[in-house]
Scaffold this motif. Sequence first.
Motif, PDB file in Angstrom:
ATOM      1  N   ALA A  46      30.655  37.401  17.951  1.00 16.21           N
ATOM      2  CA  ALA A  46      31.312  36.612  16.902  1.00 16.21           C
ATOM      3  C   ALA A  46      30.984  35.138  17.129  1.00 16.21           C
ATOM      4  O   ALA A  46      30.852  34.686  18.270  1.00 16.21           O
ATOM      5  CB  ALA A  46      32.818  36.836  16.930  1.00 16.21           C
ATOM      6  N   ASP A  47      30.852  34.385  16.056  1.00 18.72           N
ATOM      7  CA  ASP A  47      30.427  32.989  16.142  1.00 18.72           C
ATOM      8  C   ASP A  47      31.457  32.054  16.767  1.00 18.72           C
ATOM      9  O   ASP A  47      31.090  31.013  17.288  1.00 18.72           O
ATOM     10  CB  ASP A  47      30.069  32.454  14.758  1.00 18.72           C
ATOM     11  CG  ASP A  47      28.771  33.026  14.246  1.00 18.72           C
ATOM     12  OD1 ASP A  47      27.969  33.518  15.070  1.00 18.72           O
ATOM     13  OD2 ASP A  47      28.557  32.980  13.028  1.00 18.72           O
ATOM     14  N   ARG A  48      32.721  32.378  16.692  1.00 23.02           N
ATOM     15  CA  ARG A  48      33.767  31.470  17.188  1.00 23.02           C
ATOM     16  C   ARG A  48      34.804  32.234  17.996  1.00 23.02           C
ATOM     17  O   ARG A  48      35.051  33.415  17.778  1.00 23.02           O
ATOM     18  CB  ARG A  48      34.479  30.778  16.026  1.00 23.02           C
ATOM     19  CG  ARG A  48      33.610  29.812  15.270  1.00 23.02           C
ATOM     20  CD  ARG A  48      33.497  28.501  16.045  1.00 23.02           C
ATOM     21  NE  ARG A  48      32.733  27.528  15.302  1.00 23.02           N
ATOM     22  CZ  ARG A  48      31.596  27.008  15.722  1.00 23.02           C
ATOM     23  NH1 ARG A  48      31.092  27.350  16.867  1.00 23.02           N
ATOM     24  NH2 ARG A  48      30.966  26.122  15.003  1.00 23.02           N
ATOM     25  N   LEU A  49      35.433  31.523  18.925  1.00 24.54           N
ATOM     26  CA  LEU A  49      36.561  32.042  19.693  1.00 24.54           C
ATOM     27  C   LEU A  49      37.762  31.152  19.420  1.00 24.54           C
ATOM     28  O   LEU A  49      37.832  30.040  19.942  1.00 24.54           O
ATOM     29  CB  LEU A  49      36.254  32.038  21.187  1.00 24.54           C
ATOM     30  CG  LEU A  49      35.296  33.095  21.696  1.00 24.54           C
ATOM     31  CD1 LEU A  49      34.981  32.860  23.163  1.00 24.54           C
ATOM     32  CD2 LEU A  49      35.865  34.477  21.481  1.00 24.54           C
ATOM     33  N   PRO A  50      38.700  31.596  18.617  1.00 26.17           N
ATOM     34  CA  PRO A  50      39.888  30.784  18.350  1.00 26.17           C
ATOM     35  C   PRO A  50      40.691  30.551  19.626  1.00 26.17           C
ATOM     36  O   PRO A  50      40.855  31.448  20.458  1.00 26.17           O
ATOM     37  CB  PRO A  50      40.683  31.617  17.347  1.00 26.17           C
ATOM     38  CG  PRO A  50      39.692  32.552  16.745  1.00 26.17           C
ATOM     39  CD  PRO A  50      38.686  32.818  17.816  1.00 26.17           C
ATOM     40  N   GLN A  51      41.189  29.337  19.756  1.00 23.69           N
ATOM     41  CA  GLN A  51      41.974  28.966  20.934  1.00 23.69           C
ATOM     42  C   GLN A  51      43.397  29.473  20.778  1.00 23.69           C
ATOM     43  O   GLN A  51      43.992  29.392  19.706  1.00 23.69           O
ATOM     44  CB  GLN A  51      41.973  27.450  21.113  1.00 23.69           C
ATOM     45  CG  GLN A  51      42.537  27.006  22.420  1.00 23.69           C
ATOM     46  CD  GLN A  51      42.256  25.524  22.695  1.00 23.69           C
ATOM     47  OE1 GLN A  51      41.709  24.820  21.860  1.00 23.69           O
ATOM     48  NE2 GLN A  51      42.639  25.068  23.864  1.00 23.69           N
ATOM     49  N   VAL A  58      47.885  34.502  29.933  1.00 25.73           N
ATOM     50  CA  VAL A  58      46.690  34.963  30.626  1.00 25.73           C
ATOM     51  C   VAL A  58      45.411  34.344  30.092  1.00 25.73           C
ATOM     52  O   VAL A  58      44.487  34.091  30.848  1.00 25.73           O
ATOM     53  CB  VAL A  58      46.579  36.506  30.553  1.00 25.73           C
ATOM     54  CG1 VAL A  58      45.295  36.995  31.170  1.00 25.73           C
ATOM     55  CG2 VAL A  58      47.772  37.146  31.226  1.00 25.73           C
ATOM     56  N   ALA A  59      45.324  34.099  28.817  1.00 26.17           N
ATOM     57  CA  ALA A  59      44.050  33.728  28.213  1.00 26.17           C
ATOM     58  C   ALA A  59      44.121  32.389  27.501  1.00 26.17           C
ATOM     59  O   ALA A  59      45.200  31.902  27.169  1.00 26.17           O
ATOM     60  CB  ALA A  59      43.612  34.814  27.231  1.00 26.17           C
ATOM     61  N   ASP A  60      42.948  31.798  27.279  1.00 27.22           N
ATOM     62  CA  ASP A  60      42.829  30.545  26.539  1.00 27.22           C
ATOM     63  C   ASP A  60      42.247  30.765  25.143  1.00 27.22           C
ATOM     64  O   ASP A  60      42.516  29.996  24.227  1.00 27.22           O
ATOM     65  CB  ASP A  60      41.928  29.567  27.300  1.00 27.22           C
ATOM     66  CG  ASP A  60      42.501  29.179  28.642  1.00 27.22           C
ATOM     67  OD1 ASP A  60      43.698  28.843  28.701  1.00 27.22           O
ATOM     68  OD2 ASP A  60      41.758  29.216  29.639  1.00 27.22           O
ATOM     69  N   PHE A  61      41.417  31.813  25.006  1.00 28.56           N
ATOM     70  CA  PHE A  61      40.738  32.094  23.742  1.00 28.56           C
ATOM     71  C   PHE A  61      40.787  33.600  23.476  1.00 28.56           C
ATOM     72  O   PHE A  61      40.768  34.398  24.405  1.00 28.56           O
ATOM     73  CB  PHE A  61      39.268  31.646  23.798  1.00 28.56           C
ATOM     74  CG  PHE A  61      39.124  30.171  23.985  1.00 28.56           C
ATOM     75  CD1 PHE A  61      39.037  29.322  22.900  1.00 28.56           C
ATOM     76  CD2 PHE A  61      39.078  29.617  25.256  1.00 28.56           C
ATOM     77  CE1 PHE A  61      38.917  27.959  23.072  1.00 28.56           C
ATOM     78  CE2 PHE A  61      38.962  28.255  25.438  1.00 28.56           C
ATOM     79  CZ  PHE A  61      38.876  27.423  24.338  1.00 28.56           C
ATOM     80  N   ARG A  62      40.864  33.978  22.184  1.00 27.39           N
ATOM     81  CA  ARG A  62      40.832  35.388  21.800  1.00 27.39           C
ATOM     82  C   ARG A  62      39.902  35.540  20.609  1.00 27.39           C
ATOM     83  O   ARG A  62      40.016  34.816  19.619  1.00 27.39           O
ATOM     84  CB  ARG A  62      42.207  35.897  21.414  1.00 27.39           C
ATOM     85  CG  ARG A  62      42.184  37.378  20.978  1.00 27.39           C
ATOM     86  CD  ARG A  62      43.537  37.919  20.550  1.00 27.39           C
ATOM     87  NE  ARG A  62      44.466  37.887  21.668  1.00 27.39           N
ATOM     88  CZ  ARG A  62      45.681  37.326  21.603  1.00 27.39           C
ATOM     89  NH1 ARG A  62      46.087  36.756  20.490  1.00 27.39           N
ATOM     90  NH2 ARG A  62      46.464  37.335  22.630  1.00 27.39           N
ATOM     91  N   CYS A  63      38.997  36.498  20.711  1.00 27.07           N
ATOM     92  CA  CYS A  63      38.065  36.765  19.628  1.00 27.07           C
ATOM     93  C   CYS A  63      38.830  37.324  18.432  1.00 27.07           C
ATOM     94  O   CYS A  63      39.612  38.270  18.565  1.00 27.07           O
ATOM     95  CB  CYS A  63      36.991  37.754  20.081  1.00 27.07           C
ATOM     96  SG  CYS A  63      35.823  38.166  18.768  1.00 27.07           S
ATOM     97  N   GLU A  68      38.917  40.591  22.202  1.00 20.21           N
ATOM     98  CA  GLU A  68      38.668  40.299  23.615  1.00 20.21           C
ATOM     99  C   GLU A  68      39.233  38.921  23.953  1.00 20.21           C
ATOM    100  O   GLU A  68      39.121  37.980  23.177  1.00 20.21           O
ATOM    101  CB  GLU A  68      37.167  40.340  23.889  1.00 20.21           C
ATOM    102  CG  GLU A  68      36.798  40.358  25.341  1.00 20.21           C
ATOM    103  CD  GLU A  68      37.129  41.675  26.042  1.00 20.21           C
ATOM    104  OE1 GLU A  68      37.464  41.596  27.239  1.00 20.21           O
ATOM    105  OE2 GLU A  68      37.052  42.728  25.420  1.00 20.21           O
ATOM    106  N   GLU A  69      39.877  38.811  25.118  1.00 23.42           N
ATOM    107  CA  GLU A  69      40.478  37.544  25.545  1.00 23.42           C
ATOM    108  C   GLU A  69      39.672  36.925  26.671  1.00 23.42           C
ATOM    109  O   GLU A  69      39.095  37.634  27.504  1.00 23.42           O
ATOM    110  CB  GLU A  69      41.914  37.773  26.004  1.00 23.42           C
ATOM    111  CG  GLU A  69      42.832  38.191  24.887  1.00 23.42           C
ATOM    112  CD  GLU A  69      44.272  38.365  25.335  1.00 23.42           C
ATOM    113  OE1 GLU A  69      44.525  38.484  26.555  1.00 23.42           O
ATOM    114  OE2 GLU A  69      45.145  38.380  24.462  1.00 23.42           O
TER     115      GLU A  69
END
Length: 82
Positions: A46-51, A58-63, A68-69
């Motif tokens: 995917a072109d972007r990972l939203p913050q 646990v995570a900073d970004f999720r597709c 996926e995180e």
Amino acid sequence: MGQDDNHWCELGFAEPAVAFKGPTQTARSVTEAWMALHGFCPACAADRLPQLPNNAPVADFRCGDCGEEYELKAKQGKLGGS
């Protein structure tokens, strides 16, 4: 092909410096901003990972496509063994 056609290879930080109390906060701010603009999902491409919101457990970004995180990590000094 124009000069602006290859944004994916911009490795520098275009964000203005923000005054934080320490270098760790500054590094976090700059790297998270860069990742939000240039990051992509290695799992599904995917072109972007939203913050995610600040202080997510646990995570900073999720597709947005595959869910996926990712957690952004940084280290001062050399990577790997001595």
